[in-house]
Design an enzyme around this catalytic site. Structure first.
Site, PDB file in Angstrom:
ATOM      1  CE  LYS A  45      -1.926   2.967   2.073  1.00 41.79           C
ATOM      2  NZ  LYS A  45      -1.661   4.398   1.733  1.00 41.79           N
TER       3      LYS A  45
ATOM      4  CD  GLU B 291      13.157   0.826   9.812  1.00 39.49           C
ATOM      5  OE1 GLU B 291      13.600   1.799  10.458  1.00 39.49           O
ATOM      6  OE2 GLU B 291      13.771  -0.239   9.687  1.00 39.49           O
TER       7      GLU B 291
ATOM      8  CB  CYS C 284      13.111   9.031   8.483  1.00 43.60           C
ATOM      9  SG  CYS C 284      14.251   7.999   7.569  1.00 43.60           S
TER      10      CYS C 284
ATOM     11  CD  GLU D  89       9.596  12.955  11.531  1.00 43.29           C
ATOM     12  OE1 GLU D  89       8.466  12.474  11.670  1.00 43.29           O
ATOM     13  OE2 GLU D  89      10.551  12.340  11.039  1.00 43.29           O
TER      14      GLU D  89
HETATM   15  P1  NAD Z   1       2.386   8.639   7.422  1.00 45.00           P
HETATM   16  O1  NAD Z   1       2.562   7.875   8.691  1.00 45.00           O
HETATM   17  O2  NAD Z   1       1.420   9.737   7.374  1.00 45.00           O
HETATM   18  O3  NAD Z   1       1.978   7.635   6.235  1.00 45.00           O
HETATM   19  C1  NAD Z   1       2.741   6.488   5.944  1.00 45.00           C
HETATM   20  C2  NAD Z   1       1.842   5.456   5.307  1.00 45.00           C
HETATM   21  O4  NAD Z   1       0.871   5.058   6.264  1.00 45.00           O
HETATM   22  C3  NAD Z   1       1.069   5.958   4.093  1.00 45.00           C
HETATM   23  O5  NAD Z   1       1.029   4.945   3.118  1.00 45.00           O
HETATM   24  C4  NAD Z   1      -0.308   6.220   4.662  1.00 45.00           C
HETATM   25  O6  NAD Z   1      -1.340   6.102   3.723  1.00 45.00           O
HETATM   26  C5  NAD Z   1      -0.413   5.116   5.701  1.00 45.00           C
HETATM   27  N1  NAD Z   1      -1.406   5.385   6.758  1.00 45.00           N
HETATM   28  C6  NAD Z   1      -1.799   6.580   7.260  1.00 45.00           C
HETATM   29  N2  NAD Z   1      -2.763   6.399   8.188  1.00 45.00           N
HETATM   30  C7  NAD Z   1      -2.985   5.064   8.273  1.00 45.00           C
HETATM   31  C8  NAD Z   1      -3.860   4.259   9.039  1.00 45.00           C
HETATM   32  N3  NAD Z   1      -4.727   4.783   9.901  1.00 45.00           N
HETATM   33  N4  NAD Z   1      -3.821   2.914   8.877  1.00 45.00           N
HETATM   34  C9  NAD Z   1      -2.949   2.357   8.004  1.00 45.00           C
HETATM   35  N5  NAD Z   1      -2.104   3.071   7.228  1.00 45.00           N
HETATM   36  C10 NAD Z   1      -2.116   4.411   7.369  1.00 45.00           C
HETATM   37  O7  NAD Z   1       3.854   9.085   7.030  1.00 45.00           O
HETATM   38  P2  NAD Z   1       4.279   9.947   5.767  1.00 45.00           P
HETATM   39  O8  NAD Z   1       3.806  11.329   6.010  1.00 45.00           O
HETATM   40  O9  NAD Z   1       3.915   9.243   4.522  1.00 45.00           O
HETATM   41  O10 NAD Z   1       5.868   9.890   5.852  1.00 45.00           O
HETATM   42  C11 NAD Z   1       6.582  10.694   6.703  1.00 45.00           C
HETATM   43  C12 NAD Z   1       6.962   9.948   7.951  1.00 45.00           C
HETATM   44  O11 NAD Z   1       7.678   8.761   7.613  1.00 45.00           O
HETATM   45  C13 NAD Z   1       7.895  10.738   8.832  1.00 45.00           C
HETATM   46  O12 NAD Z   1       7.511  10.605  10.177  1.00 45.00           O
HETATM   47  C14 NAD Z   1       9.249  10.071   8.604  1.00 45.00           C
HETATM   48  O13 NAD Z   1      10.168  10.232   9.647  1.00 45.00           O
HETATM   49  C15 NAD Z   1       8.851   8.663   8.410  1.00 45.00           C
HETATM   50  N6  NAD Z   1       9.896   7.918   7.702  1.00 45.00           N
HETATM   51  C16 NAD Z   1      10.649   7.023   8.416  1.00 45.00           C
HETATM   52  C17 NAD Z   1      11.670   6.319   7.798  1.00 45.00           C
HETATM   53  C18 NAD Z   1      12.490   5.314   8.560  1.00 45.00           C
HETATM   54  O14 NAD Z   1      13.138   4.509   7.914  1.00 45.00           O
HETATM   55  N7  NAD Z   1      12.482   5.335   9.878  1.00 45.00           N
HETATM   56  C19 NAD Z   1      11.919   6.529   6.433  1.00 45.00           C
HETATM   57  C20 NAD Z   1      11.142   7.450   5.733  1.00 45.00           C
HETATM   58  C21 NAD Z   1      10.132   8.135   6.389  1.00 45.00           C
END
Ligand code: NAD
Length: 499
Positions: free
Chosen positions: A192, A268, A303, A402
């Site tokens: 997804k 992650e 991240c 963040e």
């Molecule tokens: P997000 O958590 O908003 O979304 C990530 C994914 O989760 C998307 O596909 C989204 O559709 C899905 N999602 C959202 N709500 C959901 C729910 N209720 N149930 C199931 N899935 C759901 O994150 P983002 O804005 O896409 O990305 C940014 C974040 O990702 C930042 O916090 C960043 O630090 C983190 N990130 C972490 C790493 C790592 O390796 N630690 C790498 C890249 C990004």
């Protein structure tokens, strides 16, 4: 296709790029069961690129059933590791052959400089798939140190059906960190992608089919978090859930696993990484340039962005001046512009969120040393200047939360103990850096930092050879390296009594 050199050449190719917009289930491209779609908007200029299937629970059910059937009949799971390796290597070759298209898709969809998409995202994806594929037929099981009359075998088996939910900042690369080890070890996958950047994942799916990864093994459901991600997280027939995204959503996914079938769940999540510069750093000018790149690369949407710059009091003034000088050179430009250091912020909502943090920084009393404004407004896209706040206090919102945008917070410290106290005073523990010429201090501080990756005298080192992941609320489990296989396999002990 040869690599375009100018903005006009990239634009010409962008006008012709073919974008898929449907879900991939059982090897077929299908609309969402509801018939609904959502506009996929380019942050470069606010233009709608295509209308993408808005998948929901019914689509997830079909994709999971397809993945389950594929897993059970062994069309992939019972191939030898070497056979799976060969298919994955073919997939990588096709990705390489389509590198320009993939880079364009990524840049159009989420706004990053197209050269970075080509040189970092596509190359990182290739390296991840090839490294993992090459590793999988070289991993052995174990034999337990038993007595004479028995044999204890310790083996690893694929989990079964993996749900993978990924973010928008490195869409293809983050997907590959999950897909490569999941597929290499014989699992089936339902991916997804983020609703903010679903397009490159669909191209990866198309190329996987072309490479001979059987239908049903790799399914993709596009859609929103609550309507498509959540049914995947709650599904009773998903064995493992792997996630990259925010800590808030990660927390929710653990609850979904608890409310459903206790699926193995690996996260992650976010970060607020400290970059500590001691007065005895070997080359302060280099450290300053690195500090600027470490926050402004990928528009700060990383991240591991070095969003907290901790500087020793005695050098603060001169060091901040150097960072400001370096940051000023990294202005956003159209992502097709050769040499663009920053592109557009992923969407209007994220841009507003970042601008909200900038306003908070000012109202809470931090000193704006660079940027702070939306820019390139005439383009219709979403761009923010590289922004630096000096004299930030550790309790300010911009120092604790963040932001996920091009905003740096400079915090002063007095000595090593003070630096470590500030650095570790965070719910996150993804990455940290330190700069010193004193090898004893480097080791002392590196040991005390509560973070999954620590860099000494540079930022963002590492490749497929080392694991990546977070301490504390930055997550659990590790991507990359052989350690990534742990997340996608169950460990079995088989005991044989010898007659
Ligand atoms: P997000 O958590 O908003 O979304 C990530 C994914 O989760 C998307 O596909 C989204 O559709 C899905 N999602 C959202 N709500 C959901 C729910 N209720 N149930 C199931 N899935 C759901 O994150 P983002 O804005 O896409 O990305 C940014 C974040 O990702 C930042 O916090 C960043 O630090 C983190 N990130 C972490 C790493 C790592 O390796 N630690 C790498 C890249 C990004």
């Amino acid at each position: 296709m040869s690599k375009p050199e100018t903005r006009a050449q990239w634009q010409q190719l962008a006008d012709q790029v073919q974008l898929r917009n449907q879900c991939l289930i059982e090897g077929q491209w299908v609309a969402a069961a509801s018939g609904r779609g959502f506009g996929c908007i380019s942050p470069i200029d606010g233009r709608t690129l295509t209308v993408v299937a808005d998948g929901g629970g019914e689509d997830i059910d079909r994709a999971v059933a397809s993945a389950r059937a594929a897993f059970e009949d062994g069309r992939w799971s019972k191939r030898t590791p070497t056979e799976r390796k060969q298919s994955l290597l073919r997939w990588a070759d096709l990705i390489e052959a389509n590198a320009v298209d993939l880079a364009l898709t990524e840049s159009l969809d989420m706004g990053k400089p197209v050269a970075d998409a080509l040189n970092i995202d596509v190359q990182g994806t290739l390296r991840c798939i090839r490294w993992t594929a090459e590793a999988v037929d070289k991993v052995y099981g174990e034999v337990a140190p038993t007595g004479h009359k028995e044999l204890g075998l310790i083996t690893r088996e694929p989990l079964g059906v993996i749900g993978a939910i990924v973010p928008w900042n490195f869409p293809m690369l983050m997907a590959s960190w999950k897909l490569a080890p999941a597929l290499a070890t014989g699992n089936s996958v339902v991916l997804k992608p983020s609703e903010k950047s679903p397009l490159s994942a669909l191209k990866l799916g198309e190329l996987a089919l072309e490479a001979g990864i059987p239908a049903g093994v790799f399914n993709i459901v596009t859609g929103h978090g609550p309507s498509a991600g959540e049914p995947l997280a709650l599904h009773m027939d998903v064995d493992g859930l792997v996630f990259t995204g925010s800590t808030g959503v990660g927390r929710h996914l653990l609850q979904c696993a608890g409310r459903s079938n206790l699926k193995r769940t690996y996260l992650e999540c976010g970060g607020k990484s400290p970059n500590i510069v001691f007065a005895d750093a070997p080359d302060l000018k280099r450290a300053a340039r690195a500090a600027a790149n470490a926050i402004f690369f990928n528009q700060g949407e990383v991240c591991t962005a070095a969003s907290r710059l901790l500087v020793e009091s005695s050098i603060r003034e001169e060091f901040v001046a150097e960072v400001v000088k370096a940051g000023r050179r990294l202005q956003p430009q159209h992502p097709f512009e050769p040499g663009a250091a920053m592109g557009a912020i992923v969407d209007e909502g994220q841009m507003e969120r970042v601008l909200g943090f900038i306003a908070k920084g000012q109202s809470q009393g931090a000193e704006l040393a660079l940027g702070g404004q939306r820019t390139l407004v005439d383009t219709g896209g979403y761009y923010i200047e590289p922004t630096i706040f000096d004299r930030v206090q550790p309790q300010h919102s911009i120092a604790c939360e963040e932001i996920f945008g091009p905003v740096l917070s400079v915090i002063e410290f007095s000595d090593e103990v003070d630096a470590l106290r500030i650095a570790n005073d965070s719910p996150y523990g993804l990455a940290a850096g330190l700069w010193t010429a004193d090898i004893n201090k480097a080791h002392r501080v590196a040991r005390e930092l509560r973070a999954g990756s620590v860099w000494v005298n540079y930022w963002d080192g590492g490749d497929m050879t080392a694991p990546f992941g977070g301490y504390k609320q930055s997550g659990n489990g590790r991507d990359k390296s052989l350690h990534a296989f742990d997340k996608y396999t169950e460990m079995k002990a088989t005991w044989i009594r010898l007659g």
